[in-house]
Design a protein around this motif. Sequence first.
Motif, PDB file in Angstrom:
ATOM      1  N   ARG A 174      25.086  -4.111 -16.571  1.00  0.00           N
ATOM      2  CA  ARG A 174      24.617  -3.298 -15.458  1.00  0.00           C
ATOM      3  C   ARG A 174      23.710  -2.221 -15.995  1.00  0.00           C
ATOM      4  O   ARG A 174      24.113  -1.087 -16.186  1.00  0.00           O
ATOM      5  CB  ARG A 174      25.826  -2.700 -14.743  1.00  0.00           C
ATOM      6  CG  ARG A 174      26.724  -3.785 -14.187  1.00  0.00           C
ATOM      7  CD  ARG A 174      28.125  -3.306 -13.957  1.00  0.00           C
ATOM      8  NE  ARG A 174      28.145  -2.123 -13.105  1.00  0.00           N
ATOM      9  CZ  ARG A 174      29.276  -1.482 -12.802  1.00  0.00           C
ATOM     10  NH1 ARG A 174      30.420  -1.920 -13.295  1.00  0.00           N
ATOM     11  NH2 ARG A 174      29.250  -0.431 -12.049  1.00  0.00           N
ATOM     12  N   TRP A 175      22.462  -2.616 -16.228  1.00  0.00           N
ATOM     13  CA  TRP A 175      21.535  -1.695 -16.874  1.00  0.00           C
ATOM     14  C   TRP A 175      21.217  -0.482 -16.019  1.00  0.00           C
ATOM     15  O   TRP A 175      21.063   0.619 -16.528  1.00  0.00           O
ATOM     16  CB  TRP A 175      20.253  -2.425 -17.267  1.00  0.00           C
ATOM     17  CG  TRP A 175      20.448  -3.282 -18.462  1.00  0.00           C
ATOM     18  CD1 TRP A 175      20.575  -4.646 -18.490  1.00  0.00           C
ATOM     19  CD2 TRP A 175      20.573  -2.853 -19.823  1.00  0.00           C
ATOM     20  NE1 TRP A 175      20.765  -5.083 -19.777  1.00  0.00           N
ATOM     21  CE2 TRP A 175      20.765  -4.010 -20.616  1.00  0.00           C
ATOM     22  CE3 TRP A 175      20.531  -1.613 -20.447  1.00  0.00           C
ATOM     23  CZ2 TRP A 175      20.922  -3.959 -21.998  1.00  0.00           C
ATOM     24  CZ3 TRP A 175      20.681  -1.562 -21.827  1.00  0.00           C
ATOM     25  CH2 TRP A 175      20.878  -2.732 -22.590  1.00  0.00           C
ATOM     26  N   GLY A 176      21.079  -0.708 -14.728  1.00  0.00           N
ATOM     27  CA  GLY A 176      20.719   0.414 -13.853  1.00  0.00           C
ATOM     28  C   GLY A 176      21.779   1.504 -13.892  1.00  0.00           C
ATOM     29  O   GLY A 176      21.497   2.671 -14.152  1.00  0.00           O
ATOM     30  N   ASP A 177      23.031   1.104 -13.666  1.00  0.00           N
ATOM     31  CA  ASP A 177      24.120   2.083 -13.697  1.00  0.00           C
ATOM     32  C   ASP A 177      24.239   2.696 -15.082  1.00  0.00           C
ATOM     33  O   ASP A 177      24.465   3.899 -15.228  1.00  0.00           O
ATOM     34  CB  ASP A 177      25.449   1.414 -13.324  1.00  0.00           C
ATOM     35  CG  ASP A 177      25.473   0.945 -11.883  1.00  0.00           C
ATOM     36  OD1 ASP A 177      26.293   0.080 -11.549  1.00  0.00           O
ATOM     37  OD2 ASP A 177      24.654   1.462 -11.097  1.00  0.00           O
ATOM     38  N   GLN A 203      19.674  -4.308 -11.627  1.00  0.00           N
ATOM     39  CA  GLN A 203      20.464  -4.043 -12.815  1.00  0.00           C
ATOM     40  C   GLN A 203      19.917  -4.762 -14.028  1.00  0.00           C
ATOM     41  O   GLN A 203      20.619  -4.977 -14.988  1.00  0.00           O
ATOM     42  CB  GLN A 203      21.917  -4.499 -12.585  1.00  0.00           C
ATOM     43  CG  GLN A 203      22.595  -3.844 -11.411  1.00  0.00           C
ATOM     44  CD  GLN A 203      23.198  -2.513 -11.765  1.00  0.00           C
ATOM     45  OE1 GLN A 203      22.915  -1.956 -12.816  1.00  0.00           O
ATOM     46  NE2 GLN A 203      24.027  -1.997 -10.873  1.00  0.00           N
ATOM     47  N   SER A 204      18.655  -5.162 -14.002  1.00  0.00           N
ATOM     48  CA  SER A 204      18.144  -5.924 -15.141  1.00  0.00           C
ATOM     49  C   SER A 204      17.442  -4.999 -16.115  1.00  0.00           C
ATOM     50  O   SER A 204      17.064  -3.881 -15.786  1.00  0.00           O
ATOM     51  CB  SER A 204      17.164  -6.985 -14.665  1.00  0.00           C
ATOM     52  OG  SER A 204      15.960  -6.375 -14.289  1.00  0.00           O
ATOM     53  N   GLN A 226      19.951 -13.456 -13.155  1.00  0.00           N
ATOM     54  CA  GLN A 226      18.809 -12.678 -12.685  1.00  0.00           C
ATOM     55  C   GLN A 226      17.631 -13.577 -12.344  1.00  0.00           C
ATOM     56  O   GLN A 226      16.949 -13.380 -11.344  1.00  0.00           O
ATOM     57  CB  GLN A 226      18.376 -11.669 -13.763  1.00  0.00           C
ATOM     58  CG  GLN A 226      19.371 -10.560 -14.036  1.00  0.00           C
ATOM     59  CD  GLN A 226      19.586  -9.683 -12.832  1.00  0.00           C
ATOM     60  OE1 GLN A 226      18.727  -9.573 -11.961  1.00  0.00           O
ATOM     61  NE2 GLN A 226      20.745  -9.064 -12.756  1.00  0.00           N
ATOM     62  N   HIS A 274      21.161   4.212  -8.279  1.00  0.00           N
ATOM     63  CA  HIS A 274      22.076   4.129  -9.419  1.00  0.00           C
ATOM     64  C   HIS A 274      22.814   5.440  -9.622  1.00  0.00           C
ATOM     65  O   HIS A 274      24.007   5.452  -9.920  1.00  0.00           O
ATOM     66  CB  HIS A 274      21.301   3.771 -10.685  1.00  0.00           C
ATOM     67  CG  HIS A 274      20.669   2.434 -10.606  1.00  0.00           C
ATOM     68  ND1 HIS A 274      21.378   1.299 -10.304  1.00  0.00           N
ATOM     69  CD2 HIS A 274      19.399   2.033 -10.793  1.00  0.00           C
ATOM     70  CE1 HIS A 274      20.561   0.268 -10.301  1.00  0.00           C
ATOM     71  NE2 HIS A 274      19.355   0.682 -10.600  1.00  0.00           N
ATOM     72  N   TYR A 312      29.607  -1.184 -19.963  1.00  0.00           N
ATOM     73  CA  TYR A 312      28.713  -1.655 -18.911  1.00  0.00           C
ATOM     74  C   TYR A 312      27.796  -2.762 -19.404  1.00  0.00           C
ATOM     75  O   TYR A 312      27.239  -3.518 -18.614  1.00  0.00           O
ATOM     76  CB  TYR A 312      27.843  -0.493 -18.416  1.00  0.00           C
ATOM     77  CG  TYR A 312      28.466   0.313 -17.304  1.00  0.00           C
ATOM     78  CD1 TYR A 312      27.811   1.397 -16.758  1.00  0.00           C
ATOM     79  CD2 TYR A 312      29.706  -0.014 -16.788  1.00  0.00           C
ATOM     80  CE1 TYR A 312      28.362   2.140 -15.742  1.00  0.00           C
ATOM     81  CE2 TYR A 312      30.278   0.719 -15.774  1.00  0.00           C
ATOM     82  CZ  TYR A 312      29.604   1.795 -15.254  1.00  0.00           C
ATOM     83  OH  TYR A 312      30.158   2.533 -14.245  1.00  0.00           O
TER      84      TYR A 312
END
Lengths: 422, 424, 481
Positions: A385-388, A187-188, B264, A202, A378
Amino acid sequence: MSEDLAGSELPEMDLARRWYIPYEMELMRRGAILVILICIPMFWVASLRGDGWQSIAMGLAGGLLAVWALQQKNRDLMLASSALILLSGLMQAFFALEVKVAAIDVWYSTITVALGGGGLWVLSSPHMSRWLSSKLELEEAELGLARNHKLSPRWKAATTHAILLHFVIIVLVPVIWIIDVAFSPGQSASGDLGLSDWTITHFDAVLSGSDFWTWGLNSVIVSVGTTMVGLMLAIPAGYAFSRYKFSGHGIMMFSLLLVQMFPGIIILVPYFMVMKTLGLLNTSLGLILAYSVTALPFCVWMLKGWFDTIPRELEEAAALDGCTTFSTFWRIIIPLSLPAIAVTALFSFLAAWNEFLLALVFNTDSSMYTLPVGLASYISEASARWGDFAAMSLIVSLPVVLLFIIFQKSLIQGLSSGSVKG
Amino acid sequence: MAPAKSSLSIILTLLLLSAGCLSDSLDDIGVTSTEKSSEELVIWSTYETDSKEEAGFLDSVSDWQKLHPEVEVEVISKPFYQAVQAYKIAALGGEAPDLMRFSNDQLGSIAPVRDRGNPLLEDLRPWLTPAQRSVWDPIALESMRYDGALMAIPVSQDCVSLFFNRALFDEAGISYPDENWTTADFLSAAQEMTFGEQVGLSIPTKDPFRWFSLNSGYGGSLFTASGEANLDGNGSADALRFWLDLELKHEIVRTGTNVETMKQQFLSGKAAMIIDGPWHWPTYTAARLDVGQALLPIVEETGLRMSPMVGYKGWAVSKQSQNKETAISLALYLSSSEVAKNAALETMTMPVLSNLYDDQDIHSDIALRGFIAQARLGFPAPTSKGMSAIYDILPTAIENAYIGEMSTQAALTAANQELKEEMA
Amino acid sequence: MKHIFWIILAVFLLPLVSAQSLDVQSDSSAAGFKRVRVSVEIDSFSGNGSLEFHVSEAFHSSVIIIQGQAGEMSQPLVGEWYDDCWTSTDLGLNWTEIHRSENGQAHAFYSTPQTLSIRCDLTGISQSKEDNLSVRLFDESRELGRINTSIIASTADILPPPPDSSPVIFAIGSIALTIIALFGYLRWKDRKSMNRHGLAFVLPAFLALVLLSFYPVAYGMALSFTDAHEESIGDEEFNGLENYLDVFTSGGFLRVLFFTLVWTFTNVVFHVGIGGALAMLLQQKVRGKLAYRTLLLLPWAIPSYISVLVWKGMFHPEGLVNVLLGTETDFFSGVTQAQTMVILVNIWLGVPFMMMSISGALQSIPEDLHEAAKVEGVSDWARLRHITIPLLKPTVVPLALMGFIWTFNMFNVIFLLTNGGPQLWFGEPGGTDILITYVYDVAFVKGELGLAAAWSVVIFIMLMAFSWAYTKGSKATEAVV
């Protein structure tokens, strides 16, 4: 140089030099300007790095020198400037290799090396040296002119392509990145683009979770509602403004225009209080009402413009046939106007679908979020939550982008006619 | 004696009779509210989505529902940071959830709000018997009070401590942090382990919450004993200077580190130490990191230990709720011994029940023991209007000091001035 | 026989006889919500002991009874926890607050054996059903007696009233009726012509307009003269021009106004400039024109909030932009840098729309004009200056005005990218705040609705003034041209 040769050389060569300029000169001029232009962002990058400005300075010096040299038609200076440009590109490349090779270094070095080297190569051609030292034959000059005519459009196209390509890259980089983030695990928001570990987790998470469907449903309800309310109010109104000059016609048209100019800001706070008092916060109805009113003036303008183009004879004929005003409107005019209505509907729908501020203020309950507010939620300071986010963004954007592309012409026409006439 | 006996029996009889009458008349008036047919409870959960805490919470709720099948519970998830604002707006619009979990520093901003004279949260004091109140740590209970009223039922506490990546320490050959560590040891270890892609320490520089622990280590405190603003007090400027220098001077912390990137970095094994709380511990252990926990170090210059702010979380009932009795019953269940112990063992949520402090099972978990030990060395977060204002004011001061616009002392003095005005 | 009977009776009665006499009375409504006031009279108690309350079979609370002086123990104020207790030594004529130890345990002190009365408010008592209360008296060793009774709390809970919507409904109703009456009047005025039909068609739209646009604006203006606050809705009080004074004397007013203007002008200039340049490039005969145009449309087609957040992610210190540039900067620290980045992102967003609009206008310039000029030998630049630009003016001028107004109120970019940016000033707008984002802050983060309304009115007036001046000015230049 020319003064020295004034009396001694053949006058034709001088003339040749005057009415024939090899296209290479134009190219070199453009190249020099390009070098100067690309040095500007590179200086900015160097300031961010805190280092490496020397090579850029060299490049800038080379470019400026080249422009001046070209004006002076001085071969030595031109050679020197090309060499400077070439050197600056090489220096930048070495600098980058030492520390870290970044895309922008590659870009800068390629352009400068190509331009600098190209300049040197061009200057070394016998044709150019002859021209520069005014030793050009007349026939050669005429051949050169013909060549110019042939080359000019090709290079013009090349320049256009080069410029457009740069803009396209600037436009596409975010798109490529978001696609990469949507398919990469984790999710980065890292900048490492990599195809190797692409996965659809995702998309899976987004589509199987309840967020997307809840928010999507809210957005659909609000957008469809807005469109319907807007159309129901605007179609008759546009028709009336087009056909009838009733008392108050002018004032009402003006007030429509005025409302279109109200920035959202002036109604935001009072809307909030009225909605709160009526219990319409966190409801779809509240948003529909708020959006309808912002869509209304535009819809009326667009439809009025369309109705204006329908000849009145149609209605007169219908009246002769015994139709009432309303049935003429309903049975004849509207079916005829379906394309315009469709475009207006599309525009209203998209405007409501993409609206952020009012939805943010009115619907603070996460189960009543519309897609824009939900997606934005998000990304927050503490947990992004970058991926989602990326996956949902792609799902949401794709239909919208397709609609825009398919209907681009109509949308532009509608927008410009709706507002310019005001 | 004899007269007393007979009067006793008479009184007893009278009481029995009157009790019967009373309940009849109450039913007539309809004072007795809640219908027991089918009740609906709305709960706002501010747990991180898909976290273990959330899973445990949802399990507890469904367990309670099995015991109370006539009640329908709807759980709505809200992001923690927006929750307070959303609650205010919902409550003012008559749509507040029945139950919501607040941290005690958030209570300070919700509790003073008045909706035409009515508060937003129910005062729970009349609802609890003294016996029920006695099960909680008195400090925790006190932290849930604002202006005397009990705004929430305490359920957990948390504070930050030092997390470190054992593998990276082994690689660098540095011994693990222990309770004798000073900030000098801390700094040198962090510097040694910062090279290339790796950082020795990752902290969100601009986030005041973690800085509070350093502040108390230098002898500073957010408020004086009498509750006045004290941001520029003794040692605070030095604490802020040390904190910022970790990024600006020693270049240990990466630019732009925030809570998300800190997490992270630690997850990807690129950070050797972080300052974080038990709420993220399950995430780190689930990622199979060899993570250790230690007490925050002692400040070299003052000899005082870094003392983090201990936040307490509790369940608050909305004043408008139609189902307060049921809501409180659920809240009491969620903060009961069984549920709290489970939460502690599964998700590292530190309990606030006095009897669990010495519980065997909890003590056998090293990490839990460490967290509780750190919490014992912390200071309770003030539940006051000033506390929530601090979160708005301090970042500005930190930003100014960060870009060098003001010295840390000047920035904190300006912040303190602003805080005094806010609290007035 | 008789003796045995009396002995047996005595055996049974002895405990009763020697039992401590305990007298319990309860009052369901004196103590308040969820509380019952229980009074216990203890006859001839001596020594130390305790009084325990058990409700519904569970221990509730207790009072420790001590013969002696209170000493240092405190007597907390009534209402601390609502479980107040009092003692009386004169059968309830005078009550004094009970003493409590540090952990809150109630202690009743008395000096000589007499009737000791203890009165406690028991909390947590059910309102809906009866609980049974068991009052037990203990001395140091054993239970002396107990009384069981039923209690129920009876003071009702006060639920806050639902929001009062009548003033608003009244206002809306009266406005609607006025408009309908107005239309009725206009219809009567036009009764002789066909035009009256138009009124019926326009009525719904106009009604909606007035109710949903003019009324809120008027309401907003009224609000700006009150001290409306999010936390005290319903209690607004008229406070004159105080809000406006606050607006103009607030520390960051000039700063945020300045940046908003810089933001707007820079954006519009670049939007029109770059958009126009791209439109003209796309006029050329290049292969793949359609592909270029479609691709260059993307920033307009993609919903703006998505694009902005994508750029936010890319500008992260470890994000793509830094990777491509080989740097490690936090682009949004530092006021000027943050302002520049924010403007750049908005330029990226806004160019396609301008490009398409100008492209449409370019296409409407007849080819013959250009052909004729080329034949005459007019250079490209001259052609641009004397043909293209003047013919574009009618389109570009209103377009620029629209762009100005849109950019002036472009909330999404600033809010999502920096949320006002480096916050270097206490209680003032941030480094990248424009007027609209600051108004959002004032209204919905700080909750000062009256002040925010005043800001809105000020901004609105500024925009109106600018539009009026601009329109006047552009008409003047048009006349000259």
